[in-house]
Design an enzyme around this catalytic site. Structure first.
Site, mmCIF file in Angstrom:
data_model
loop_
_atom_site.group_PDB
_atom_site.id
_atom_site.type_symbol
_atom_site.label_atom_id
_atom_site.label_comp_id
_atom_site.label_asym_id
_atom_site.label_seq_id
_atom_site.Cartn_x
_atom_site.Cartn_y
_atom_site.Cartn_z
ATOM 1 N N ALA A 158 0.754 -1.131 -0.068
ATOM 2 C CA ALA A 158 -0.103 0.095 -0.053
ATOM 3 C C ALA A 158 0.865 1.214 -0.043
ATOM 4 C CB ALA A 158 -0.834 -0.143 1.389
ATOM 5 N N LYS A 159 0.395 2.150 -0.650
ATOM 6 C CA LYS A 159 1.263 3.417 -0.727
ATOM 7 C C LYS A 159 0.723 4.427 0.098
ATOM 8 C CE LYS A 159 3.281 6.735 -4.050
ATOM 9 N NZ LYS A 159 4.703 6.965 -3.618
ATOM 10 N N ALA A 160 0.781 4.085 1.411
ATOM 11 C CA ALA A 160 0.135 4.870 2.428
ATOM 12 C C ALA A 160 1.014 5.945 2.962
ATOM 13 C CB ALA A 160 -0.405 3.828 3.462
ATOM 14 N N TYR A 164 5.513 6.571 4.914
ATOM 15 C CA TYR A 164 6.818 7.160 4.408
ATOM 16 C C TYR A 164 7.492 7.915 5.837
ATOM 17 C CZ TYR A 164 5.876 6.253 -0.096
ATOM 18 O OH TYR A 164 5.789 5.788 -1.199
#
Ligand code: PMP
Length: 308
Positions: A158-160, A164
């Site tokens: 998931a690019k959550a 980051y």
């Protein structure tokens, strides 16, 4: 590298002025990292402005939402149209595109379910992410002392937004040590990826890249490079590899929407190959730019923005 303002940002269906694109300080996303986003590029190709692999980016965005049991207010078709509309509203030929879905203002507890699922799309002009000369000369990187998340902790597919924080640890440590970027290992000590890029390694004419289970984000550029490399008749191996493979590689490069295909010339001050971008890296760069600059697009990867 301050962001260069454009006129409009799309927020929940409306184009608002750049300076008015604001959210409440008690929005869930600010406190708990609850956002899912994409980074996409629109290129000013020889045949007009075109978004690169928009479908693949939307697949990943809707996958990220599904992993987190989050329903978007907008369908894929609506998002696609809104992205094109935002680029056109700002009259941009080439830009970086940042669609973001986030838990907004409602409740203040960890439970996100009472908070609205809001959506915004911002676009801006963005040059070379890892520095002007990076694509030609290559960059100097280190192996990070920070690892990527262990399996079943933070889902890296998931690019959550929350993921980051890990990327920021990798990036800020690298900068503090005088490097452009860091390569993180996974929790088993195998090579994973950079703070915002996937990694490829070339050894004896074989192209290697870490697999999904090495805690990577499944990059759209990574998928592109795998396809281009196979079309050039290279064997592509997706499998885990140990840290020491980095030092004895013939070639290494990062890839990502922002970084495109960026050669790595040293790791921990050890020269990779000759210490200059290698021939296979350069060939792959050429193939990539053939698509995004010359619009030589046999795969149907380009979505032309101004011909809707
Ligand atoms: N890994 C991470 C952690 C990233 O943030 C990115 C950039 N989105 C990538 C890899 C590369 O992915 P893509 O090629 O889809 O931009």
């Amino acid at each position: 590298m301050a962001v260069k303002k454009v006129e409009k940002i799309w927020m929940n269906g409306k184009l608002v002025n750049w300076d008015d694109a604001k959210i409440h300080i008690l929005s869930h996303v600010i406190h708990y990292g609850s956002s899912w986003f994409e980074g996409i590029r629109c290129y000013n190709t020889a045949k007009g402005s075109a978004i690169f692999r928009l479908d693949a980016h939307l697949d990943r965005l809707y996958g990220s939402l599904k992993i987190y049991r989050t329903e978007s207010r907008y369908t894929r078709q609506q998002m696609q149209a809104a992205i094109a509309e935002t680029i056109r509203a700002n009259k941009l030929k080439a830009c970086y595109i940042r669609p973001i879905v986030y838990r907004g203002y409602g409740d203040v507890g960890v439970n996100p379910l009472q908070c609205p699922v809001d959506t915004a799309i911002a676009v801006w002009e963005w040059g070379k992410y890892l520095g002007a000369e990076a694509l030609e000369q290559g960059i100097d990187v280190c192996v990070s002392s920070w690892q990527r998340p262990a399996p079943n902790t933070f889902p890296t597919m998931a690019k959550a937004g929350g993921n980051y924080l890990n990327s920021q640890l990798i990036k800020t440590e690298a900068i503090a040590e005088g490097y452009v970027e860091g390569i993180a290992l996974d929790s088993f000590g195998n090579v994973s990826e950079g703070s915002g890029e996937n990694l490829f390694l070339v050894k004896d004419n074989i192209v290697y890249t870490p697999p999904l289970y090495s805690a990577i984000l499944p990059g759209v550029t990574r998928s592109t490079v795998k396809i281009l490399a196979r079309e050039l008749d290279y064997e592509v191996v997706e499998g885990p590899f140990p840290r020491e493979m980095l030092y004895i590689a013939d070639e290494l490069f990062f890839c990502g929407t922002a970084a495109e295909i960026t050669p790595i010339r040293s790791v921990d001050k050890v020269n990779i190959g000759t210490g200059k971008p290698g021939p296979i890296t350069k060939k792959l760069q050429r193939e990539f730019f053939e698509v995004v600059q010359n619009a030589n697009d046999k795969h149907g990867w380009l979505y032309f923005v101004y011909n809707d």
